[in-house]
Design an enzyme around this catalytic site. Sequence first.
Site, PDB file in Angstrom:
ATOM      1  N   CYS A  76      45.287  30.326   5.271  1.00  0.00           N
ATOM      2  CA  CYS A  76      44.273  29.536   4.557  1.00  0.00           C
ATOM      3  C   CYS A  76      44.746  28.127   4.200  1.00  0.00           C
ATOM      4  CB  CYS A  76      43.745  30.282   3.337  1.00  0.00           C
ATOM      5  SG  CYS A  76      44.972  30.612   2.055  1.00  0.00           S
ATOM      6  N   HIS A 123      44.295  32.395  -2.453  1.00  0.00           N
ATOM      7  CA  HIS A 123      43.434  32.123  -1.302  1.00  0.00           C
ATOM      8  C   HIS A 123      42.633  30.842  -1.554  1.00  0.00           C
ATOM      9  CE1 HIS A 123      41.610  33.112   2.469  1.00  0.00           C
ATOM     10  NE2 HIS A 123      40.383  33.068   1.978  1.00  0.00           N
ATOM     11  N   HIS A 135      37.224  29.520   5.744  1.00  0.00           N
ATOM     12  CA  HIS A 135      38.567  29.920   5.325  1.00  0.00           C
ATOM     13  C   HIS A 135      39.211  30.776   6.400  1.00  0.00           C
ATOM     14  CE1 HIS A 135      37.396  34.122   4.000  1.00  0.00           C
ATOM     15  NE2 HIS A 135      36.236  33.551   4.259  1.00  0.00           N
TER      16      HIS A 135
END
Length: 163
Positions: A76, A123, A135
């Site tokens: 990510c 994240h 993402h």
Amino acid sequence: MRPLRAILPCLACAAALLVLGGCGTSRPTAYKPQRPAIVYSPLTDEQAHDIAIHALGLVGTPYRYGGNTPEGGFDCSGLIGYVYQSSAGVAPPRTVAQLAGFGQRVDADQLRTGDLVVFGTHHAGIYVGEGRFVHAPSSGGTVRMDALQARHWARLNPTFRRP
């Protein structure tokens, strides 16, 4: 002349009245909620748009832990770094924990394309508009677009950052 013992209680009362005299005598002021500050970015609208378009173009790229190129795959933060660097010449921090403090915090109602979507320190993704973000989810997956209001993502209480 009176003895000091006789005057002390009067002095104490006078001092108390002076101190307490200001309490409750001023008019109450009405509560005025403050508007959230508008967060400006050194990125132009065109650069922010380019970031979102570039992120969308990478949908389908394989996930790879530590990856930061389309050829090698992305995690990510590698996706974010690659897109920002190649679209706007901005080099964001490499880890999500660092991204969580990068730029300025943005309220959800001020989101614009190109802003960062950060889920704690684990994240992150890139906001692409209309309540969606791109993402690189965990291993075995590919870069994808998801809705912020999807049950899984909404319950993680994202924060938003603008470089």
